[in-house]
Design an enzyme around this catalytic site. Structure first.
Site, PDB file in Angstrom:
ATOM      1  CE  LYS A  31      -1.686   1.626   4.067  1.00  0.00           C
ATOM      2  NZ  LYS A  31      -1.394   3.034   4.357  1.00  0.00           N
ATOM      3  CG  ASN A  32       2.288   2.663   3.523  1.00  0.00           C
ATOM      4  OD1 ASN A  32       1.119   2.957   3.241  1.00  0.00           O
ATOM      5  ND2 ASN A  32       2.683   2.422   4.752  1.00  0.00           N
ATOM      6  NE  ARG A  51       0.927  12.349   6.533  1.00  0.00           N
ATOM      7  CZ  ARG A  51       1.189  13.525   7.096  1.00  0.00           C
ATOM      8  NH1 ARG A  51       0.207  14.277   7.545  1.00  0.00           N
ATOM      9  NH2 ARG A  51       2.418  13.941   7.226  1.00  0.00           N
ATOM     10  CB  CYS A 108      -3.996   6.300  10.880  1.00  0.00           C
ATOM     11  SG  CYS A 108      -4.351   4.941   9.790  1.00  0.00           S
ATOM     12  NE  ARG A 146       0.061  10.671  10.125  1.00  0.00           N
ATOM     13  CZ  ARG A 146      -0.350   9.599   9.436  1.00  0.00           C
ATOM     14  NH1 ARG A 146      -1.523   9.087   9.686  1.00  0.00           N
ATOM     15  NH2 ARG A 146       0.389   9.087   8.483  1.00  0.00           N
ATOM     16  CG  ASP A 201       3.175   1.651   9.549  1.00  0.00           C
ATOM     17  OD1 ASP A 201       3.383   1.837   8.337  1.00  0.00           O
ATOM     18  OD2 ASP A 201       2.851   2.555  10.335  1.00  0.00           O
ATOM     19  NE  ARG A 209      -7.311   4.528   5.196  1.00  0.00           N
ATOM     20  CZ  ARG A 209      -6.449   5.283   5.879  1.00  0.00           C
ATOM     21  NH1 ARG A 209      -6.608   5.455   7.174  1.00  0.00           N
ATOM     22  NH2 ARG A 209      -5.430   5.858   5.286  1.00  0.00           N
TER      23      ARG A 209
HETATM   24  C1  EPZ Z   1       4.139   7.057   6.208  1.00  0.00           C
HETATM   25  O1  EPZ Z   1       3.380   8.084   6.823  1.00  0.00           O
HETATM   26  C2  EPZ Z   1       3.235   5.842   6.155  1.00  0.00           C
HETATM   27  N1  EPZ Z   1       2.065   6.126   5.363  1.00  0.00           N
HETATM   28  C3  EPZ Z   1       2.807   5.458   7.571  1.00  0.00           C
HETATM   29  O2  EPZ Z   1       2.030   4.258   7.471  1.00  0.00           O
HETATM   30  C4  EPZ Z   1       4.059   5.170   8.398  1.00  0.00           C
HETATM   31  O3  EPZ Z   1       3.666   4.918   9.727  1.00  0.00           O
HETATM   32  C5  EPZ Z   1       5.001   6.384   8.358  1.00  0.00           C
HETATM   33  O4  EPZ Z   1       5.298   6.734   6.986  1.00  0.00           O
HETATM   34  C6  EPZ Z   1       6.306   6.109   9.086  1.00  0.00           C
HETATM   35  O5  EPZ Z   1       6.943   5.023   8.497  1.00  0.00           O
HETATM   36  C7  EPZ Z   1       2.163   6.043   4.001  1.00  0.00           C
HETATM   37  O6  EPZ Z   1       3.217   5.771   3.451  1.00  0.00           O
HETATM   38  C8  EPZ Z   1       0.896   6.286   3.228  1.00  0.00           C
HETATM   39  P1  EPZ Z   1       6.272  10.466   8.238  1.00  0.00           P
HETATM   40  P2  EPZ Z   1       3.934   9.609   6.838  1.00  0.00           P
HETATM   41  O7  EPZ Z   1       6.115  11.695   7.433  1.00  0.00           O
HETATM   42  O8  EPZ Z   1       4.593   9.902   5.557  1.00  0.00           O
HETATM   43  C9  EPZ Z   1       6.274  13.787  11.606  1.00  0.00           C
HETATM   44  C10 EPZ Z   1       0.164   2.887   7.746  1.00  0.00           C
HETATM   45  O9  EPZ Z   1      -0.344   2.354   8.752  1.00  0.00           O
HETATM   46  N2  EPZ Z   1       6.072  14.729  10.510  1.00  0.00           N
HETATM   47  O10 EPZ Z   1       7.498   9.627   8.080  1.00  0.00           O
HETATM   48  O11 EPZ Z   1       2.819  10.475   7.289  1.00  0.00           O
HETATM   49  C11 EPZ Z   1       5.042  12.912  11.829  1.00  0.00           C
HETATM   50  O12 EPZ Z   1       4.092  13.576  12.644  1.00  0.00           O
HETATM   51  C12 EPZ Z   1       0.639   4.322   7.826  1.00  0.00           C
HETATM   52  O13 EPZ Z   1       0.331   2.311   6.640  1.00  0.00           O
HETATM   53  C13 EPZ Z   1       6.089  16.093  10.772  1.00  0.00           C
HETATM   54  O14 EPZ Z   1       6.254  16.515  11.917  1.00  0.00           O
HETATM   55  O15 EPZ Z   1       5.015   9.511   8.002  1.00  0.00           O
HETATM   56  C14 EPZ Z   1       5.620  11.701  12.509  1.00  0.00           C
HETATM   57  O16 EPZ Z   1       5.793  11.965  13.878  1.00  0.00           O
HETATM   58  C15 EPZ Z   1       0.399   4.939   9.185  1.00  0.00           C
HETATM   59  N3  EPZ Z   1       5.890  16.968   9.750  1.00  0.00           N
HETATM   60  C16 EPZ Z   1       6.983  11.552  11.833  1.00  0.00           C
HETATM   61  O17 EPZ Z   1       7.285  12.835  11.255  1.00  0.00           O
HETATM   62  C17 EPZ Z   1       5.705  16.542   8.454  1.00  0.00           C
HETATM   63  O18 EPZ Z   1       5.552  17.394   7.549  1.00  0.00           O
HETATM   64  C18 EPZ Z   1       7.006  10.501  10.747  1.00  0.00           C
HETATM   65  O19 EPZ Z   1       6.055  10.857   9.772  1.00  0.00           O
HETATM   66  C19 EPZ Z   1       5.686  15.159   8.202  1.00  0.00           C
HETATM   67  C20 EPZ Z   1       5.877  14.269   9.241  1.00  0.00           C
END
Ligand code: EPZ
Length: 418
Positions: free
Chosen positions: A25-26, A94, A118, A123, A306, A397
């Site tokens: 998915k990701n 997201r 989620c 987020r 995850d 999802r």
């Molecule tokens: C991706 O989310 C995945 N989703 C998530 O999987 C996964 O948990 C996450 O990466 C971490 O591996 C998809 O790929 C669709 P991040 P993403 O940006 O991109 C902070 C699932 O269950 N952050 O790496 O949103 C954020 O709050 C989902 O499949 C900021 O502060 O994750 C978090 O604490 C859930 N500002 C950390 O960084 C930003 O602009 C990691 O977020 C972006 C992120």
């Protein structure tokens, strides 16, 4: 309370058998967002998920014809389409935010609202916006709408991400691929799903050099399409291995074992025997799992956030202790309350959760998000007695054929009105 589509589960069956992980998915979600740079593309091994359906709705709104034959999606641009992503689809997941980079590169502007996804304790998208601004994007927030333009087009940049955000890396990578200049990204995330996006963009003619944490892109004005096969879903694969582990079973998953080093190490610590071949992982669980000791979630190749909920479900009934430290989403504990209602002994303090194994009993449960949903199902499969689970749409999802696959492995699980 009106009836809702949910699950009825009777715990206690050992799960035994072989399954194949679907396309990730990701990986497919950023790849679909990147297709806005192309006239067309063919995406193979595409999982049939509600988040994929949302991406297809967005692409149709942006002027693409989208067809599905089995697990192959074919896309081609029929018209220039709109320059906005409707709020209902932005809020549905997201990944909708990943259309920002490609739309800025391709047509110099797009209007959208902050994405949904989620509820993991906030987020934010500040890293996405600051990175794209360094490429020349002008992004103003008008109420709940982000007006994003690139008046004189995007330009190359050297962007250092302060945190290896998966989504911000992907948004920046897609924008850079569609910008005829050199863009260097450091501090980048290095998840296998990003490597798969890079493979797709290279297939579309973009020159990209990548090493862990650093990506150098020579972007292009227009990208050819390509035929791309999505890599296997490592989170789904580890979820089925954990299902075998928590039920004292024996499960083999066809996947890419190279992406599963961290969860496999934990399963071995919990007492599972694991055999690895080139394209599969075979797990045989002990009668009773042992606590895993310390599990710290980290960006890849660390233990994936995850899988935190899923492995907490596996550890809940184990002998001994497991201490979780959640460094990626420090408040990702929505599943704890559900597991406690089954008898799990869990203490949460900030980004830490200490768990002592206890006997679990089935009860009425709710999915609060995608991975928490998978976690409560696994706990119910191992618990004594019957459980019901509502909020099935969260699971759908991200897990294709979830109930079918668990039944294939011997689980007593049915979809029912709860
Ligand atoms: C991706 O989310 C995945 N989703 C998530 O999987 C996964 O948990 C996450 O990466 C971490 O591996 C998809 O790929 C669709 P991040 P993403 O940006 O991109 C902070 C699932 O269950 N952050 O790496 O949103 C954020 O709050 C989902 O499949 C900021 O502060 O994750 C978090 O604490 C859930 N500002 C950390 O960084 C930003 O602009 C990691 O977020 C972006 C992120």
């Amino acid at each position: 309370m009106p009836f809702m589509r949910g699950l009825r589960i009777v715990g206690g069956n050992r799960l035994v058998g072989s399954v194949t992980a679907h396309g990730a998915k990701n990986a497919v979600l950023p790849i679909l967002a990147a297709t806005v740079l192309c006239h067309g593309a063919e995406i193979k091994n595409c999982p049939d998920l509600s988040d994929v359906a949302v991406s297809c709705h967005i692409l149709r709104h942006l002027g693409y014809a989208v067809g599905r034959q089995g697990d192959t999606l074919t896309l081609h641009r029929e018209e220039n389409g709109c320059r906005d992503v409707p709020p209902e689809w932005m809020r549905a997941m997201r990944s909708s935010i990943l259309f920002l980079g490609g739309m800025l590169a391709r047509c110099g502007g797009v209007s959208l609202c902050p994405p949904g996804g989620c509820a993991l304790g906030g987020r934010p998208i500040d890293l996405h916006l600051s990175a794209l601004r360094q490429m020349g994007a002008v992004i103003t927030e008008e109420g709940d709408t982000l007006r994003c333009t690139a008046p004189s087009g995007l330009h190359g940049a050297a962007v250092k991400l302060p945190y290896p955000s998966v989504g911000a890396t992907e948004n920046l990578l897609i924008a850079a691929a569609g910008t005829p200049a050199e863009t260097a990204i450091t501090g980048a995330a290095a998840e296998p799903e990003i490597t798969d996006l890079i493979r797709f963009l290279r297939g579309c003619g973009v020159t990209i050099e990548a090493s862990p944490g650093a990506i150098l892109v020579q972007g292009r004005d227009t990208l050819s399409g390509c035929t791309h096969t999505v890599l296997p879903d490592r989170i789904e694969a580890a979820t089925y291995l954990a299902a075998g582990a928590v039920t004292g079973g024996a499960v083999t998953v066809k996947c890419d074992p190279g992406h599963l080093a961290a969860p496999i190490a934990v399963l071995r610590r919990m007492g599972c025997k694991i055999k690895i071949t080139g394209d599969s992982v075979a797990l045989t669980a002990p009668e009773k799992l042992c606590g895993a000791g310390s599990i710290v979630t980290l960006p890849y190749p660390g233990f994936p956030t995850d899988l935190q909920a899923v492995f907490m479900a596996a550890a809940a009934g184990a002998k001994g202790y497991t201490a979780f430290t959640e460094t990626v989403f420090p408040r990702r504990w929505a599943h704890v309350e559900e597991l406690r209602r089954m008898g799990a002994d869990i203490t949460v303090a900030g980004s830490h959760a200490m768990l002592r194994g206890a006997a679990l009993t089935g009860t009425a449960l709710t999915c609060t998000d995608l991975r928490a949903g998978a976690a409560v199902v696994l706990a119910a499969l191992a618990a004594r007695g019957e459980s019901t689970v509502t909020g099935l749409s969260h699971i759908e999802r991200g897990y294709a054929e979830f109930v079918l696959t668990l039944r294939h492995l011997g689980a007593e699980i049915t979809i029912a009105e709860i």
